[in-house]
Every structure is written in C-alpha cells, then in structure tokens.
Design a protein around this motif. Structure first.
Motif, short mmCIF file in Angstrom:
data_model
loop_
_atom_site.label_atom_id
_atom_site.label_comp_id
_atom_site.label_asym_id
_atom_site.label_seq_id
_atom_site.Cartn_x
_atom_site.Cartn_y
_atom_site.Cartn_z
N MET A 32 48.22 12.83 36.54
CA MET A 32 48.47 11.41 36.36
C MET A 32 49.82 11.21 35.67
SD MET A 32 46.11 8.51 34.46
CE MET A 32 45.83 9.57 33.07
N ARG A 33 50.06 11.97 34.60
CA ARG A 33 51.34 11.87 33.88
C ARG A 33 52.51 12.24 34.80
NH1 ARG A 33 48.33 13.60 29.46
NH2 ARG A 33 48.63 15.78 29.97
N THR A 34 52.35 13.32 35.55
CA THR A 34 53.41 13.77 36.45
C THR A 34 53.74 12.70 37.48
OG1 THR A 34 52.76 16.07 36.15
CG2 THR A 34 54.08 15.55 38.11
N TYR A 35 52.71 12.10 38.09
CA TYR A 35 52.95 11.05 39.08
C TYR A 35 53.65 9.85 38.47
CZ TYR A 35 49.73 13.56 42.21
OH TYR A 35 49.13 14.49 43.00
N LEU A 36 53.21 9.45 37.28
CA LEU A 36 53.82 8.28 36.63
C LEU A 36 55.26 8.55 36.22
CD1 LEU A 36 50.87 6.96 34.46
CD2 LEU A 36 51.87 5.89 36.49
N ILE A 37 55.52 9.70 35.66
CA ILE A 37 56.89 10.04 35.27
C ILE A 37 57.79 10.11 36.49
CG2 ILE A 37 58.33 11.92 34.35
CD1 ILE A 37 55.95 12.48 32.38
N THR A 38 57.30 10.71 37.55
CA THR A 38 58.08 10.81 38.78
C THR A 38 58.34 9.42 39.36
OG1 THR A 38 57.11 12.98 39.21
CG2 THR A 38 58.20 11.88 41.06
N ASP A 45 63.43 4.35 46.65
CA ASP A 45 62.34 4.35 47.62
C ASP A 45 61.10 3.69 47.00
OD1 ASP A 45 60.37 4.90 49.51
OD2 ASP A 45 61.10 6.94 49.89
N GLU A 46 60.99 2.38 47.18
CA GLU A 46 59.87 1.63 46.60
C GLU A 46 58.52 2.06 47.17
OE1 GLU A 46 59.52 -0.59 44.07
OE2 GLU A 46 61.58 -0.01 43.63
N GLU A 47 58.51 2.44 48.44
CA GLU A 47 57.25 2.86 49.07
C GLU A 47 56.74 4.15 48.43
OE1 GLU A 47 55.75 4.34 53.41
OE2 GLU A 47 57.27 2.77 53.36
N LEU A 48 57.63 5.11 48.22
CA LEU A 48 57.24 6.36 47.57
C LEU A 48 56.80 6.10 46.13
CD1 LEU A 48 56.94 9.41 47.39
CD2 LEU A 48 59.40 9.54 46.92
N LYS A 49 57.53 5.26 45.45
CA LYS A 49 57.18 4.91 44.07
C LYS A 49 55.78 4.31 44.01
CE LYS A 49 58.96 2.41 40.11
NZ LYS A 49 60.18 2.07 39.45
N GLU A 50 55.47 3.42 44.93
CA GLU A 50 54.14 2.80 44.97
C GLU A 50 53.05 3.82 45.27
OE1 GLU A 50 51.71 -0.64 47.44
OE2 GLU A 50 53.90 -0.72 47.40
N ALA A 56 48.42 8.06 40.74
CA ALA A 56 48.13 8.04 39.30
C ALA A 56 46.89 7.19 39.01
CB ALA A 56 49.34 7.52 38.52
N GLU A 57 46.75 6.07 39.72
CA GLU A 57 45.56 5.23 39.54
C GLU A 57 44.30 5.99 39.93
OE1 GLU A 57 45.71 1.33 41.33
OE2 GLU A 57 47.75 1.01 40.56
N GLY A 58 44.38 6.75 41.03
CA GLY A 58 43.24 7.57 41.45
C GLY A 58 42.89 8.60 40.39
N ASN A 59 43.91 9.22 39.81
CA ASN A 59 43.67 10.17 38.73
C ASN A 59 43.04 9.49 37.52
OD1 ASN A 59 46.45 11.48 40.03
ND2 ASN A 59 44.86 12.95 39.53
N ALA A 60 43.48 8.27 37.22
CA ALA A 60 42.91 7.54 36.08
C ALA A 60 41.43 7.27 36.31
CB ALA A 60 43.68 6.24 35.87
N LYS A 61 41.06 6.92 37.52
CA LYS A 61 39.65 6.66 37.83
C LYS A 61 38.83 7.95 37.70
CE LYS A 61 40.56 2.78 40.88
NZ LYS A 61 40.60 2.31 42.27
N ARG A 62 39.37 9.06 38.23
CA ARG A 62 38.64 10.33 38.12
C ARG A 62 38.56 10.76 36.66
NH1 ARG A 62 41.26 10.78 42.85
NH2 ARG A 62 43.09 11.83 42.00
N THR A 63 39.62 10.51 35.90
CA THR A 63 39.62 10.83 34.47
C THR A 63 38.48 10.10 33.77
OG1 THR A 63 41.99 11.30 34.43
CG2 THR A 63 40.97 10.68 32.34
N LYS A 64 38.34 8.82 34.05
CA LYS A 64 37.27 8.01 33.45
C LYS A 64 35.89 8.57 33.84
CE LYS A 64 35.22 4.19 31.81
NZ LYS A 64 33.95 4.65 31.35
#
Length: 75
Positions: A32-38, A45-50, A56-64
């Motif tokens: 999650m941290r790696t995706y957000l930092i990247t 590239d807004e599409e890649l950023k999104e 990262a959101e998926g990781n946050a859900k799995r983290t929860k």
C-alpha cells in the motif's frame, strides 16, 4: 481422553495462523505504501496514477480485513 492436549493443539494452530496473518498484514501495508508513494511521484500519466491509488485502496481493504481476523483470533 486428555482435553488439555486438544486445547494446546488448538492454541498452537491459532498462534501459527495469527503469525501468517501478521506477515500478510505487513506485506499488504508495504505494498500500500509503495503504491501510494509511486502514485505521488507520477505527474504525466493520470491513468497510471489512478490505477496505483486503486491498488492502494485494495490493500487498505485487505489490511482492515486482516486486522479484523487477527483481533478475532486474539479474543
């Protein structure tokens, strides 16, 4: 029949499961941290950023979910 033997075995299995879940939690948090930092470093590239933010959101859900499972085992 020695019921303490079964309780001890269950306790060992729970502890092993908890360790696996904690390792998975660390992995999810790192990803999650790696995706957000990247994503923060991408400007052209807004599409890649999104997509990275969505990962990262998926990781946050799995983290929860992992935290909930760990807490349930500890009860």
């Amino acid at each position: 029949m020695d019921l303490n033997l079964f309780n001890h075995k269950d306790a060992e299995e729970k502890e092993l499961l908890k360790e696996v879940l904690k390792e998975s939690l660390e992995t999810e948090e790192d990803l999650m941290r790696t995706y957000l930092i990247t994503a923060e470093r991408i400007y052209e590239d807004e599409e890649l950023k999104e997509r990275l933010e969505n990962f990262a959101e998926g990781n946050a859900k799995r983290t929860k979910q992992l935290i909930d499972e760990i807490n349930e085992i500890e009860e």
